[in-house]
Structures are given as structure tokens and as C-alpha cells.
Design a protein around this motif. Structure first.
Motif, mmCIF file in Angstrom:
data_model
loop_
_atom_site.group_PDB
_atom_site.id
_atom_site.type_symbol
_atom_site.label_atom_id
_atom_site.label_comp_id
_atom_site.label_asym_id
_atom_site.label_seq_id
_atom_site.Cartn_x
_atom_site.Cartn_y
_atom_site.Cartn_z
ATOM 1 N N GLY A 100 1.114 -1.157 0.062
ATOM 2 C CA GLY A 100 -0.135 0.000 -0.148
ATOM 3 C C GLY A 100 1.235 1.248 -0.228
ATOM 4 N N ASP A 101 0.337 2.250 0.610
ATOM 5 C CA ASP A 101 1.148 3.092 1.091
ATOM 6 C C ASP A 101 1.657 3.197 2.565
ATOM 7 O OD1 ASP A 101 2.009 5.748 -0.153
ATOM 8 O OD2 ASP A 101 1.337 6.675 1.888
ATOM 9 N N PRO A 102 3.617 3.915 2.135
ATOM 10 C CA PRO A 102 4.781 3.983 3.743
ATOM 11 C C PRO A 102 3.471 4.310 4.851
ATOM 12 C CG PRO A 102 5.397 4.802 1.799
ATOM 13 C CD PRO A 102 4.262 4.954 1.352
ATOM 14 N N PHE A 103 3.235 5.363 4.589
ATOM 15 C CA PHE A 103 2.211 5.551 6.139
ATOM 16 C C PHE A 103 0.593 5.374 6.255
ATOM 17 C CE2 PHE A 103 5.142 9.919 7.517
ATOM 18 C CZ PHE A 103 5.593 8.407 7.212
ATOM 19 N N THR A 104 0.282 4.520 5.443
ATOM 20 C CA THR A 104 -0.528 3.764 5.742
ATOM 21 C C THR A 104 -0.760 1.657 6.332
ATOM 22 O OG1 THR A 104 -1.363 2.974 3.633
ATOM 23 C CG2 THR A 104 -2.827 4.823 4.836
ATOM 24 N N HIS A 105 0.451 1.774 6.061
ATOM 25 C CA HIS A 105 1.376 0.459 6.624
ATOM 26 C C HIS A 105 0.949 0.038 8.156
ATOM 27 C CE1 HIS A 105 4.263 -2.803 7.579
ATOM 28 N NE2 HIS A 105 3.823 -3.475 5.755
ATOM 29 N N ALA A 106 1.045 -0.757 8.378
ATOM 30 C CA ALA A 106 1.118 -1.186 10.311
ATOM 31 C C ALA A 106 2.599 -0.798 10.874
ATOM 32 C CB ALA A 106 0.659 -2.237 9.917
ATOM 33 N N THR A 107 3.896 -0.962 9.985
ATOM 34 C CA THR A 107 4.259 -0.368 10.613
ATOM 35 C C THR A 107 5.470 0.611 10.170
ATOM 36 O OG1 THR A 107 6.054 -2.330 9.604
ATOM 37 C CG2 THR A 107 4.249 -3.159 11.714
ATOM 38 N N GLY A 108 5.036 1.083 9.051
ATOM 39 C CA GLY A 108 6.555 2.088 8.142
ATOM 40 C C GLY A 108 6.203 3.333 9.170
ATOM 41 N N ALA A 109 5.537 4.040 9.202
ATOM 42 C CA ALA A 109 5.546 5.170 10.531
ATOM 43 C C ALA A 109 6.663 4.368 11.660
ATOM 44 C CB ALA A 109 4.396 5.750 10.904
ATOM 45 N N ASP A 110 6.649 4.159 12.348
ATOM 46 C CA ASP A 110 7.679 2.931 13.200
ATOM 47 C C ASP A 110 8.355 3.078 12.587
ATOM 48 O OD1 ASP A 110 5.811 3.580 14.728
ATOM 49 O OD2 ASP A 110 5.347 1.299 14.560
ATOM 50 N N GLU A 111 8.893 3.142 11.538
ATOM 51 C CA GLU A 111 10.183 2.218 10.962
ATOM 52 C C GLU A 111 11.434 3.463 10.801
ATOM 53 O OE1 GLU A 111 10.357 -1.280 7.878
ATOM 54 O OE2 GLU A 111 7.936 -2.091 8.897
ATOM 55 N N ALA A 112 10.249 4.262 10.155
ATOM 56 C CA ALA A 112 10.821 6.446 9.777
ATOM 57 C C ALA A 112 11.296 6.763 10.960
ATOM 58 C CB ALA A 112 9.161 6.481 9.253
ATOM 59 N N LEU A 113 10.820 6.369 12.408
ATOM 60 C CA LEU A 113 11.100 7.030 13.536
ATOM 61 C C LEU A 113 12.214 6.445 13.675
ATOM 62 C CD1 LEU A 113 7.036 7.660 15.068
ATOM 63 C CD2 LEU A 113 9.298 9.410 13.968
ATOM 64 N N ALA A 114 12.307 4.699 14.371
ATOM 65 C CA ALA A 114 13.789 4.305 13.956
ATOM 66 C C ALA A 114 14.708 4.373 12.997
ATOM 67 C CB ALA A 114 14.051 3.115 14.067
ATOM 68 N N CYS A 115 14.763 5.101 11.955
ATOM 69 C CA CYS A 115 15.654 5.943 11.231
ATOM 70 C C CYS A 115 15.751 7.095 11.531
ATOM 71 C CB CYS A 115 15.305 6.310 9.675
ATOM 72 S SG CYS A 115 14.922 4.178 8.210
ATOM 73 N N ALA A 116 15.355 8.113 11.716
ATOM 74 C CA ALA A 116 15.425 9.346 11.742
ATOM 75 C C ALA A 116 15.588 9.108 13.521
ATOM 76 C CB ALA A 116 13.667 10.305 12.211
ATOM 77 N N LYS A 117 15.639 8.216 14.542
ATOM 78 C CA LYS A 117 16.461 8.719 15.487
ATOM 79 C C LYS A 117 17.330 8.437 15.398
ATOM 80 C CE LYS A 117 15.779 6.149 20.018
ATOM 81 N NZ LYS A 117 15.956 5.618 21.335
ATOM 82 N N ALA A 118 17.984 7.285 14.354
ATOM 83 C CA ALA A 118 19.406 6.816 14.249
ATOM 84 C C ALA A 118 19.982 8.064 13.604
ATOM 85 C CB ALA A 118 19.345 5.541 13.856
ATOM 86 N N GLY A 119 19.392 8.785 12.726
ATOM 87 C CA GLY A 119 19.779 9.693 12.059
ATOM 88 C C GLY A 119 20.766 8.953 10.366
ATOM 89 N N ILE A 120 19.463 8.178 9.923
ATOM 90 C CA ILE A 120 19.763 7.712 9.037
ATOM 91 C C ILE A 120 18.603 8.104 7.517
ATOM 92 C CG2 ILE A 120 19.748 5.810 7.225
ATOM 93 C CD1 ILE A 120 21.460 5.341 9.309
ATOM 94 N N PRO A 121 19.780 9.223 6.631
ATOM 95 C CA PRO A 121 18.947 10.122 6.005
ATOM 96 C C PRO A 121 17.203 8.706 4.990
ATOM 97 C CG PRO A 121 20.266 10.527 5.705
ATOM 98 C CD PRO A 121 20.580 8.981 6.288
ATOM 99 N N PHE A 122 16.712 9.603 4.794
ATOM 100 C CA PHE A 122 15.756 8.593 4.718
ATOM 101 C C PHE A 122 14.194 9.545 4.026
ATOM 102 C CE2 PHE A 122 13.216 10.315 8.705
ATOM 103 C CZ PHE A 122 11.190 10.273 8.102
#
Length: 536
Positions: A100-122
């Protein structure tokens, strides 16, 4: 995790692209999704359907599956985020495919937040929303006339269905709780006769839709023997499905079609069949191998480079591939054909030549075959043709038609075996059983050798299976093996074969509809007929 296919050194900054993969059909990927896949070092997936999308990622070195751990336990959002961060370290470019769409996926937002916290560009690449696209593929509009309100709910979590007041309700993530959902909607005030559509495998050629009512949907879905997860549409707009169903009414929708070809050549036919809604199953029946004695083609290729020939005639893509491989081994390329006149037996071979940078001098204007090529081939002229020799690289089992015809026109022909076609190993027992018992709806034969080899390694297709052949000679071979030929392509091309089979399927569908009979696939009618006979 798959074994890396090749290593790459990246000097530019890496990061993660969260890509909306849509409902499952690779054809629904956006242009941006295809672009980022093409530059990926790592692709992270959690659905089997995502593997088909790896075709857009020729540069991937690693595929990571985050659906479950080594024990088969579903990974949490936090665990997926950690694996994603790990994959992105070292400046690697990671593509995370999400249904589907990244932010309608059950874990999409959580995974993006993990990248942001680790300083990974996304970045986020929006995708086709699963819910709305599945409804569209089922031919169900969500908004019509005065029915303008729509509510979309994921019932994977806790949802209060009593508050659903929209004209149309679209539910995702529905599995074994389908009966509970229907009962809850009735308790909330919907009448039991409210139309319901249950869709599984939406947007793919395995899509199946059960149309029912709130009062009967649980029983009807069980009777249909379909498994979730489902997308469920509730509302009166379902009444338009009979008129607007465009996907499931494709000519070969859901047909299981056997494609007996070489592994290298099956893709084009399979893609054409999928466009008509079929489910192609490729079974290699022949394997292309070098000639047993390569000295003959080695000598001919050297002679070609030295100017020994006036013409070279390619009778197949495989013949062209064999010559290219020889030239590559000598450190040469397409420029080695400079000064030669080049003939191609048909458009497919001509296209392969053009892709190599060579425009053929002769392609049949009529029938695309050896006979068609001879009809347009100029006779040898001592004044106009400084050299009277033709280089003819071909298969070991090819007929003598072209060589004999050229000789009659005064040409000297070096008829050279460029490759051998040998019988492939038998397919798995399950496939052999499906062929013999009529579980395939159709088989598409592309040459006489595919007929002979399929029968040899797997047995004769069941009488209920629709047989389609690419040309008269292939059809003759099929009939010699006791098969009834139902479809004959009007011209010997893959596209014409696929189109002819699709036209047959559409005519068959229309005949069943006009007769008031259920639109069953050939394999289904066989089973229905068998049940009737056993009951008598």
C-alpha cells in the motif's frame, strides 16, 4: 536474507527510501518507485509479492526479509526498525517495500521514526493505497450519486464499528473475524440485506470476489473456500459491480496457462498472458546448449570477420546470441559485421539485432519464417554480388528449407550448427500430475520441439486443456501427438499467439454468458463434468 549477488562501493550518501508497493501488482509501482529500486544496494521486504518487484532492481546486492525471525515469529515494529537501520549503515542505499502506502502500513511510521532517531536519511515514495485500488480492481466504486461518504478502517486493531455511519465502508485486514464484523455492523443498525463484497488477492490475477449480504457473507465466503486477508466493501455502491467489473472479466482471467519454453524465452509470452488476466506457469522443456563440436562455428565466425561472406542470416534470437558470444570471446563486438548484409527471419530477431546496434538489411515482408525470408531474398548476381557465400548459423534441429532455397538461387551456403536444443529435465511430480489431469486451463506451444519435449518429459495434456499453437507446423506436430488444436496464431509471433488465445477465451466467455451458464474455466468445467458423471 539472500546471499549477496555482487559487491558495490558507494561513495555518495546512502539512506532509506520507504516505497509504497501498492496492493501487490508490480505494474502499480510508481515511476519514482522504479527509479529508486534501480539504484538500491539493499531491498527490505515483508511480503512474498514483493519479490516480483525485484526485477526493477538490477543492482541489488542484498535482500532482507523482515516478516519474521529465524523461528518464524512475526517481527515487531521495533525489531523491523533495528534491522532497517542496520541495513542502511555504511552509506548503503536501502529500499524498504511496504504494501500500500508507507504511512498506511502497520509498521511504516515506526520504522521511519527508527531511522530518524538513528540519524539515517530517508524519503517516502507514496504508493497506490491497497484499500481503494482493490475496490477499483473489483469494479466497485466507493462514491456514486448521492452516496458520497466513505469510511476506511483497518480491523487489524481495535475498531468500534458502531460509529460507522458512512454510505460506504471499506475494511482492510479482515481475516477470521469476518463473521464478527458482519454481525457488529448489523447490531450497529445496518440491515442484513446490505450488499457486501469480499475481495482476496486484490489487483493480482489470483483475485477473487465474493458478493453477498451482511446476513450471509460469512457462510458464502466459507463456501467459496477463499482465504484472507480480505478487503471488504459494505454498501449499496456494490450494485454497480456487474456493469463496472473490468479486471475479473478479462479474456483469460484466472486461467492457469502452461508455458513450455526455454527459461530465456518464456518471459515475453508470460507477460503477454498476464495482460489478459492469465496465470502463466513456465515449464522449461528445452535447453539451449553449445554445439558438441564448436570448430565449425569458430571457423565460420573467423571467416565472417575476414570478409568471407556476403550475407549472414539469423533464423532465431538464439542463433544471434551464439554468434555474439563467439565474437565476445574474440574481443569483438557488432562492428565485426560491418560490410556484411544481414537478414533476420522475423521481427523478434530483427529487434534483437537493433538492440545490438545493427539494422537488418532484410526482414520478410510477408510470412515470418524461412519460406517468407526466401520469398524476399535476391538471387545471386555475379555482377552485383562480389561474394557468393552466405553464413547461416542455426539450431541443430532446424529444417533445411532456407539452406536449400538459397542454394537454388545460386548462393553457396555455410550451414553451421550454432547451438543445440536438448530436452530439459522433467518438471516436479505435482506439475506432471496437473498436466495429465486437466488442472491447466490452456497450454501455449511456440514450436514443434516444445510439443515433443513436453509430451516426452511430462506427458500429454488432458483433453479439457485448450491447446494454442504458434503456427501450422507446430499445430501439425501437436495433432500427431494426439492433441486437439483449439487456437492457431494468425502469424508466428509470441504476441499473435497470446492475442489469439485471449480472443478464444473472450469468445468462450461470451458464449457461456449468452447461454446463461456459469463462466467456469476449462479446468473447472472438467471437474464439474467429472462430478456429474460420478453422481450418475
Amino acid at each position: 536474507m539472500t546471499t549477496p549477488r555482487r559487491a558495490q562501493q558507494r561513495t555518495e550518501e546512502g539512506g532509506v527510501a520507504f516505497v509504497g508497493a501498492g496492493p501487490g501488482d508490480p505494474g502499480l509501482l510508481t515511476l519514482r518507485a522504479v527509479e529508486v529500486l534501480g539504484g538500491a544496494d539493499v531491498v527490505v521486504i515483508d511480503e512474498p509479492a514483493h519479490r516480483a518487484m525485484l526485477a526493477h532492481a538490477p543492482g541489488i546486492i542484498e535482500v532482507v526479509d523482515v516478516s519474521a525471525d529465524d523461528e518464524g515469529v512475526t517481527l515487531t515494529a521495533a525489531a523491523r526498525g533495528r534491522r532497517l537501520v542496520q541495513a542502511a549503515k555504511g552509506g548503503r542505499r536501502v529500499v524498504r517495500l511496504l504494501s500500500g502506502d508507507p504511512f498506511t502500513h502497520a509498521t511504516g511510521a515506526d520504522e521511519a521514526l527508527a531511522c530518524a532517531k538513528a540519524g539515517i536519511p530517508f524519503e517516502l515514495v507514496a504508493g497506490v493505497a491497497t484499500a481503494t485500488s482493490v475496490a477499483a480492481h473489483a469494479g466497485i466504486p466507493l462514491v456514486t450519486g448521492r452516496r458520497r461518504s466513505v469510511e476506511i478502517l483497518d480491523v487489524g486493531g481495535k475498531v468500534d464499528l458502531r460509529s460507522c455511519a458512512a454510505d460506504t465502508i471499506l475494511l482492510t485486514g479482515v481475516t477470521e473475524q469476518l463473521g464478527y464484523v458482519a454481525e457488529a455492523l448489523v447490531e450497529a443498525g445496518r440491515v442484513p440485506s446490505t450488499p457486501v463484497a469480499v475481495v482476496t488477492s486484490g489487483s493480482t490475477v489470483e483475485q477473487h470476489t465474493v458478493v453477498s449480504t451482511l446476513g450471509s457473507v460469512a457462510a458464502d465466503t466459507r463456501a467459496a473456500k477463499v482465504a484472507g486477508p480480505f478487503v471488504v466493501v459494505v454498501g449499496d455502491t456494490i450494485e454497480h459491480r456487474d456493469t463496472l467489473s473490468w479486471f475479473e472479466t478479462k479474456a483469460l482471467f484466472g486461467w492457469r496457462v502452461l508455458v513450455p519454453r526455454t527459461k530465456e524465452q518464456a518471459g515475453v509470452l508470460s507477460a503477454a498472458l498476464r495482460r489478459s488476466g492469465a496465470v502463466p506457469e513456465e515449464v522449461p522443456t528445452i535447453s539451449v546448449e553449445p554445439p558438441r563440436n564448436p570448430q565449425q562455428i569458430d571457423k565460420a565466425v573467423r571467416g565472417m570477420v575476414e570478409g568471407r561472406y556476403e550475407w549472414i542470416a539469423f533464423t532465431s534470437v538464439n542463433a544471434l546470441r551464439a554468434v555474439k558470444e563467439k565474437l565476445t570471446a574474440y574481443g569483438l563486438d557488432a562492428r565485426a559485421l560491418s560490410g556484411l548484409k544481414v537478414a533476420a527471419v522475423g521481427e523478434k530477431t530483427a529487434e534483437a539485432l537493433r538492440a545490438w546496434g545493427i539494422e537488418p538489411d532484410l526482414v520478410p515482408s510477408g510470412e515470418q519464417s524461412a519460406i517468407g525470408l526466401l520469398a524476399d531474398w535476391p538471387p545471386y548476381d555475379e555482377v552485383l554480388d562480389p561474394i557468393n557465400r552466405v553464413f547461416l548459423p542455426r539450431a541443430d534441429i532446424a529444417t533445411e528449407t532456407l539452406a536449400a532455397g538459397l542454394a537454388e538461387m545460386g548462393w553457396e551456403v555455410d550451414d553451421v550448427t550454432a547451438y543445440r536444443t536438448v530436452r530439459a529435465a522433467p518438471p516436479p511430480a505435482e506439475t506432471r500430475d496437473a498436466i495429465k489431469t486437466g488442472k491447466f486451463d490452456a497450454v501455449a506451444f511456440t514450436s514443434s520441439s516444445t510439443v515433443r519435449n513436453l509430451v516426452g518429459i511430462a506427458g500429454k495434456p488432458h483433453a479439457s486443456t485448450v491447446v494454442a499453437c504458434i503456427g501450422p507446423q507446430t499445430a501439425k506436430t501437436a495433432e500427431e501427438h494426439g492433441l486437439r488444436v483449439d487456437v492457431l496464431a494468425p502469424e508466428p509471433t509470441i504476441e499473435a499467439l497470446a492475442d489469439a488465445l485471449a480472443q478464444f477465451g473472450m469468445a468462450r466467455r461470451q458464449a457461456l454468458v449468452e447461454a446463461g451458464e456459469p463462466v467456469l474455466k476449462p479446468s473447472q468445467r472438467r471437474r464439474a463434468s467429472a462430478r456429474r458423471k460420478s453422481a450418475q
